[in-house]
Design an enzyme around this catalytic site. Structure first.
Site, mmCIF file in Angstrom:
data_model
loop_
_atom_site.group_PDB
_atom_site.id
_atom_site.type_symbol
_atom_site.label_atom_id
_atom_site.label_comp_id
_atom_site.label_asym_id
_atom_site.label_seq_id
_atom_site.Cartn_x
_atom_site.Cartn_y
_atom_site.Cartn_z
ATOM 1 N N GLY A 122 0.898 -1.110 0.092
ATOM 2 C CA GLY A 122 -0.079 0.090 0.136
ATOM 3 C C GLY A 122 0.806 1.273 0.149
ATOM 4 N N GLY A 190 21.668 -5.691 22.688
ATOM 5 C CA GLY A 190 20.399 -5.265 23.223
ATOM 6 C C GLY A 190 19.327 -6.402 23.319
ATOM 7 N N VAL A 191 18.160 -6.114 23.136
ATOM 8 C CA VAL A 191 17.221 -7.421 23.557
ATOM 9 C C VAL A 191 17.401 -8.381 22.399
ATOM 10 C CG1 VAL A 191 14.696 -7.460 23.808
ATOM 11 C CG2 VAL A 191 15.700 -5.196 23.967
ATOM 12 N N GLY A 278 19.436 -2.574 16.293
ATOM 13 C CA GLY A 278 18.517 -2.065 16.249
ATOM 14 C C GLY A 278 17.641 -1.986 15.120
ATOM 15 N N ARG A 279 16.313 -1.493 15.046
ATOM 16 C CA ARG A 279 15.649 -1.337 13.904
ATOM 17 C C ARG A 279 15.197 0.088 13.477
ATOM 18 N NH1 ARG A 279 13.236 -6.393 12.927
ATOM 19 N NH2 ARG A 279 11.283 -5.542 12.296
ATOM 20 N N ASP A 319 5.648 0.345 15.227
ATOM 21 C CA ASP A 319 6.957 0.808 15.124
ATOM 22 C C ASP A 319 7.196 1.629 14.245
ATOM 23 O OD1 ASP A 319 7.269 -1.454 16.931
ATOM 24 O OD2 ASP A 319 8.775 -2.572 15.521
ATOM 25 N N HIS A 451 0.145 -17.766 48.781
ATOM 26 C CA HIS A 451 1.416 -18.199 48.979
ATOM 27 C C HIS A 451 1.526 -19.761 48.530
ATOM 28 C CE1 HIS A 451 4.917 -19.059 51.186
ATOM 29 N NE2 HIS A 451 4.327 -20.143 51.949
HETATM 30 P P1 FAD Z 1 5.338 -5.242 12.234
HETATM 31 O O1 FAD Z 1 5.086 -6.246 12.889
HETATM 32 O O2 FAD Z 1 6.680 -4.794 11.538
HETATM 33 O O3 FAD Z 1 4.121 -4.947 10.939
HETATM 34 C C1 FAD Z 1 4.213 -4.393 9.832
HETATM 35 C C2 FAD Z 1 3.524 -4.912 8.737
HETATM 36 O O4 FAD Z 1 3.201 -4.066 7.616
HETATM 37 C C3 FAD Z 1 4.639 -6.018 8.289
HETATM 38 O O5 FAD Z 1 3.919 -7.382 8.086
HETATM 39 C C4 FAD Z 1 4.827 -5.506 6.805
HETATM 40 O O6 FAD Z 1 4.962 -6.407 5.672
HETATM 41 C C5 FAD Z 1 3.541 -4.612 6.472
HETATM 42 N N1 FAD Z 1 3.958 -3.367 5.515
HETATM 43 C C6 FAD Z 1 4.867 -2.533 5.682
HETATM 44 N N2 FAD Z 1 4.601 -1.581 4.650
HETATM 45 C C7 FAD Z 1 3.725 -2.007 3.996
HETATM 46 C C8 FAD Z 1 3.233 -1.425 2.872
HETATM 47 N N3 FAD Z 1 3.464 -0.275 2.497
HETATM 48 N N4 FAD Z 1 2.167 -2.049 2.247
HETATM 49 C C9 FAD Z 1 1.652 -3.217 2.685
HETATM 50 N N5 FAD Z 1 2.299 -3.754 4.037
HETATM 51 C C10 FAD Z 1 3.280 -3.010 4.681
HETATM 52 N N6 FAD Z 1 8.185 -6.989 20.674
HETATM 53 C C11 FAD Z 1 7.404 -7.355 21.952
HETATM 54 O O7 FAD Z 1 6.601 -6.538 22.330
HETATM 55 N N7 FAD Z 1 7.786 -8.377 22.618
HETATM 56 C C12 FAD Z 1 8.837 -9.335 22.098
HETATM 57 O O8 FAD Z 1 9.023 -10.509 22.822
HETATM 58 C C13 FAD Z 1 9.372 -9.184 20.932
HETATM 59 N N8 FAD Z 1 10.248 -9.917 20.431
HETATM 60 C C14 FAD Z 1 10.859 -9.726 19.083
HETATM 61 C C15 FAD Z 1 11.954 -10.529 18.608
HETATM 62 C C16 FAD Z 1 12.362 -10.306 17.411
HETATM 63 C C17 FAD Z 1 13.530 -11.190 16.782
HETATM 64 C C18 FAD Z 1 12.141 -9.084 16.714
HETATM 65 C C19 FAD Z 1 12.554 -8.614 15.307
HETATM 66 C C20 FAD Z 1 11.190 -7.991 17.308
HETATM 67 C C21 FAD Z 1 10.704 -8.480 18.416
HETATM 68 N N9 FAD Z 1 9.391 -7.438 18.970
HETATM 69 C C22 FAD Z 1 9.195 -8.185 20.348
HETATM 70 C C23 FAD Z 1 9.141 -6.449 18.255
HETATM 71 C C24 FAD Z 1 7.763 -6.501 17.674
HETATM 72 O O9 FAD Z 1 7.811 -7.737 16.655
HETATM 73 C C25 FAD Z 1 7.480 -5.107 17.062
HETATM 74 O O10 FAD Z 1 7.453 -4.143 17.910
HETATM 75 C C26 FAD Z 1 6.113 -5.377 16.358
HETATM 76 O O11 FAD Z 1 6.062 -6.435 15.350
HETATM 77 C C27 FAD Z 1 5.839 -4.057 15.772
HETATM 78 O O12 FAD Z 1 4.481 -4.108 15.188
HETATM 79 P P2 FAD Z 1 3.944 -3.224 14.116
HETATM 80 O O13 FAD Z 1 2.638 -3.835 13.723
HETATM 81 O O14 FAD Z 1 4.295 -1.776 14.388
HETATM 82 O O15 FAD Z 1 4.939 -3.587 12.908
HETATM 83 P P1 NAD Z 2 18.446 -2.721 20.710
HETATM 84 O O1 NAD Z 2 18.139 -1.110 20.373
HETATM 85 O O2 NAD Z 2 17.643 -3.236 21.880
HETATM 86 O O3 NAD Z 2 19.948 -3.094 20.556
HETATM 87 C C1 NAD Z 2 20.807 -2.886 19.956
HETATM 88 C C2 NAD Z 2 22.164 -2.661 20.657
HETATM 89 O O4 NAD Z 2 23.112 -2.622 19.711
HETATM 90 C C3 NAD Z 2 22.478 -1.558 21.478
HETATM 91 O O5 NAD Z 2 22.863 -2.050 22.879
HETATM 92 C C4 NAD Z 2 23.581 -0.675 20.756
HETATM 93 O O6 NAD Z 2 24.139 0.058 21.426
HETATM 94 C C5 NAD Z 2 24.071 -1.662 19.936
HETATM 95 N N1 NAD Z 2 24.784 -1.173 18.873
HETATM 96 C C6 NAD Z 2 24.280 -0.261 17.822
HETATM 97 N N2 NAD Z 2 25.085 -0.198 17.025
HETATM 98 C C7 NAD Z 2 26.382 -1.035 17.368
HETATM 99 C C8 NAD Z 2 27.667 -1.450 16.641
HETATM 100 N N3 NAD Z 2 27.871 -0.942 15.414
HETATM 101 N N4 NAD Z 2 28.258 -2.163 17.030
HETATM 102 C C9 NAD Z 2 28.128 -2.871 18.346
HETATM 103 N N5 NAD Z 2 26.858 -2.504 18.999
HETATM 104 C C10 NAD Z 2 25.909 -1.748 18.401
HETATM 105 O O7 NAD Z 2 17.777 -3.478 19.246
HETATM 106 P P2 NAD Z 2 17.695 -4.628 19.014
HETATM 107 O O8 NAD Z 2 18.231 -5.961 19.878
HETATM 108 O O9 NAD Z 2 17.931 -4.927 17.496
HETATM 109 O O10 NAD Z 2 16.119 -4.829 18.945
HETATM 110 C C11 NAD Z 2 15.378 -3.905 17.953
HETATM 111 C C12 NAD Z 2 14.149 -3.634 18.689
HETATM 112 O O11 NAD Z 2 13.197 -4.710 18.587
HETATM 113 C C13 NAD Z 2 14.080 -2.902 19.973
HETATM 114 O O12 NAD Z 2 13.643 -1.755 19.905
HETATM 115 C C14 NAD Z 2 13.361 -4.094 20.841
HETATM 116 O O13 NAD Z 2 12.560 -2.960 21.608
HETATM 117 C C15 NAD Z 2 12.514 -4.840 19.853
HETATM 118 N N6 NAD Z 2 12.505 -6.292 20.404
HETATM 119 C C16 NAD Z 2 11.923 -6.503 21.665
HETATM 120 C C17 NAD Z 2 12.029 -7.597 22.195
HETATM 121 C C18 NAD Z 2 11.279 -7.832 23.547
HETATM 122 O O14 NAD Z 2 10.249 -7.037 23.607
HETATM 123 N N7 NAD Z 2 11.626 -8.775 24.251
HETATM 124 C C19 NAD Z 2 12.803 -8.630 21.666
HETATM 125 C C20 NAD Z 2 13.309 -8.414 20.452
HETATM 126 C C21 NAD Z 2 13.249 -7.047 19.842
#
Ligand code: FAD
Ligand code: NAD
Length: 481
Positions: A122, A190-191, A278-279, A319, A451
């Site tokens: 979209g 990071g996470v 990061g993302r 996000d 408890h």
């Molecule tokens: P997304 O889930 O990224 O969804 C966006 C959707 O939009 C995608 O399907 C994409 O294809 C679609 N899209 C994008 N642009 C377009 C377009 N132009 N047209 C049509 N479709 C489009 N968060 C937590 O809270 N707990 C966790 O445990 C956790 N674990 C994670 C582990 C990993 C490995 C990763 C990578 C992320 C994790 N996160 C976690 C983060 C979490 O996945 C995101 O914060 C969440 O998915 C964001 O939701 P969203 O709906 O904003 O976007």
């Molecule tokens: P993050 O921001 O948690 O961690 C990235 C880490 O990489 C930071 O500590 C940063 O200092 C480090 N970094 C950045 N550039 C670097 C470099 N050049 N060399 C070495 N270190 C470097 O990001 P992430 O772990 O990629 O996760 C991305 C997002 O996804 C986060 O915002 C997180 O909230 C979300 N996420 C959430 C969960 C959860 O809720 N459990 C799990 C996975 C991901």
């Protein structure tokens, strides 16, 4: 000819699908467009969270945790195991089954609620029109009363470590390894680095995590970050702080990584390298030049506190907008926006967003750390209770960690809860509810907890704020008159 919907949502991740479902529940004709396809090329709903994020990572975290329990800890509780082995292929199949069940579930929810799912990409045009490009390349134009942008985020890349199809991968690639890498490098403590580093460490990899910052988990409570670093190092995660990656290249021997640590050039060879730095918001191609929607200086879609863009009738959630990149934060925003379109006035409480890192023990928190609260000038008091004194944690052979509460010293209002310990992700919900209801530490202290439970640590930490904990010696006992 233009199709007509009350609401078009772009993106079917947790922010977008929740927005679409709530819009349909509120009586709007709603379409939700998503571009994602699965490995078989078929469209999938659920976004990053269900397909490549929260759910598959937790499937692997839980499986690998069970393996470590059986391998290293069952003996401690009188259970002998033999023939224990890792079957990565089976683990991956189960992970995919969990994902498929949930993504199909979103399709059922769309059907049950009357949301029209549209597969393709979209693009927001001017005048709340949306161009939909299907996977077959055809383009059609749709008209909406309101548009909700929920395009999510994608992994960031760094120039010194460009991704390759197999060796240097992002989080998506790291959820797909078909065998346990002998040596695994991770960029970023990071996470994702900690969660996926833990998965593969538990399954047998030697894991080195290179983190550029000198501090470990700077956003977490200082005491918890310190304790967690020690515990994770004890688990075999070789976490190097202040390590700046300068290059990574694929060679026959694996991936050769160069980094600077303590001013010296270091080298490391690994079989796989995960880039987890990061993302970034996924806005490429989302907005036509004349859409009127602006990005902020960090590339996120610019929105106000209620996720409204500067264009009337266009909102953005999840996000792709400011704030933590967490599934539940996006879901709450999606629901809030749906209700605001319907004329209600809800708001997201950004002060009470829970954060969880699904290591073992887990790290979870909500609200302010002691340092942030103190820096903001508020007089604070704290209470902490270690799981080492929790009957339930000891009985479960899982007694590492602490619950810490931060409260306003004058009003006693709960400002934050920080948990390092078993099921911290579940325990922290009590702090979230407390903060939503403006609870004081005393309110939690006056509440009865079953408890033996892990949650009793919350009760004791709350009592500890006033120096009245029963199951530990209070640092400064202040008997109440
Ligand atoms: P997304 O889930 O990224 O969804 C966006 C959707 O939009 C995608 O399907 C994409 O294809 C679609 N899209 C994008 N642009 C377009 C377009 N132009 N047209 C049509 N479709 C489009 N968060 C937590 O809270 N707990 C966790 O445990 C956790 N674990 C994670 C582990 C990993 C490995 C990763 C990578 C992320 C994790 N996160 C976690 C983060 C979490 O996945 C995101 O914060 C969440 O998915 C964001 O939701 P969203 O709906 O904003 O976007
Ligand atoms: P993050 O921001 O948690 O961690 C990235 C880490 O990489 C930071 O500590 C940063 O200092 C480090 N970094 C950045 N550039 C670097 C470099 N050049 N060399 C070495 N270190 C470097 O990001 P992430 O772990 O990629 O996760 C991305 C997002 O996804 C986060 O915002 C997180 O909230 C979300 N996420 C959430 C969960 C959860 O809720 N459990 C799990 C996975 C991901």
């Amino acid at each position: 000819m233009s199709d007509q919907y009350d609401v078009i949502v772009i993106g079917a991740g947790p922010a977008g699908y929740a927005a679409a479902i709530r819009c349909a529940q509120l009586g709007f004709s709603t379409a939700c467009i998503d571009a994602s396809v699965g490995r078989d090329g078929a469209p999938v709903l659920g976004g990053t969270c269900l397909n490549w994020g929260c759910i598959p990572s937790k499937a692997l975290l839980d499986a690998s945790h069970k393996f470590v329990e059986a391998k290293d800890h069952f003996g401690e509780i009188g259970l002998e195991v033999s023939g224990l082995a890792v079957d990565v292929a089976k683990m991956m199949v189960r992970k995919e089954q969990v994902v498929k069940g949930l993504t199909d579930g979103i399709a059922s929810l769309f059907k049950g609620n009357g949301v029209t799912g549209l597969a393709g990409t979209g693009k927001l045009l001017a005048g709340r029109r949306v161009a939909l490009q299907g996977h077959d390349g055809t383009v059609e134009e749709l008209q909406a009363g309101s548009v909700i942008l929920a395009a999510g985020s994608v992994p960031m890349e760094i120039p010194p470590a460009p991704l390759t199809p197999d060796r240097i991968v992002d989080s998506t690639g790291a959820l797909e390894f078909q065998a346990v890498p002998e040596r695994l490098g991770v960029i970023g403590a990071g996470v994702i680095g900690l969660e996926l580093g833990s998965v593969w460490r538990r399954l047998g990899s030697e894991v080195v995590i290179l983190e550029a910052l000198p501090d470990f988990l700077p956003m977490a409570d200082r005491r918890i970050a310190r304790d967690a670093l020690k515990v994770f190092k004890g688990q075999g995660l070789d976490i190097r702080l202040g390590a700046k990656v300068t290059g990574a290249e694929v060679a026959d021997s694996g991936v050769r990584v160069a980094f600077e640590e303590d001013g010296a050039e270091q080298r490391l060879t690994v079989d796989k390298l995960i880039v987890a730095v990061g993302r970034r918001p996924n806005t490429a191609g989302l907005l036509a030049e004349d859409s009127g929607v602006a990005l902020d200086e960090r590339g996120f879609i610019a929105v106000d506190d209620y996720c409204a863009t500067a264009v009337a009738g266009v909102h953005a959630v999840g996000d792709c907008v400011r704030g933590p990149m967490l599934a539940h934060k996006g879901t709450e925003e999606g629901v809030m926006v749906a209700e605001r379109i319907a004329g209600f006035k809800p708001a997201v409480n950004y002060d009470a967003v829970p954060n969880v890192i699904y290591t073992h023990p887990e790290i979870a928190w909500v609200g302010q750390t002691e340092a942030v609260a103190t820096d903001s000038g508020a007089p604070v008091k704290t209470g902490a209770f270690p799981f080492a004194a929790s009957g339930r944690a000891l009985a479960a052979n899982d007694a590492v960690g602490v619950v810490k509460l931060v409260a306003d010293a004058e009003s006693d209002r709960l400002l934050g809860m920080h948990v390092f310990g078993p099921q911290a992700s579940e325990i922290v919900a009590q702090g979230v509810i407390g903060m939503e209801f403006d609870a004081s530490a005393e309110d939690l202290g006056l509440t009865m907890f079953a408890h033996p439970t892990l949650s009793e640590a919350v009760h004791e930490a709350a009592l500890g704020v006033a120096g009245r904990a029963i199951h530990m010696v209070n640092r400064k006992a202040k008997p109440k008159a």
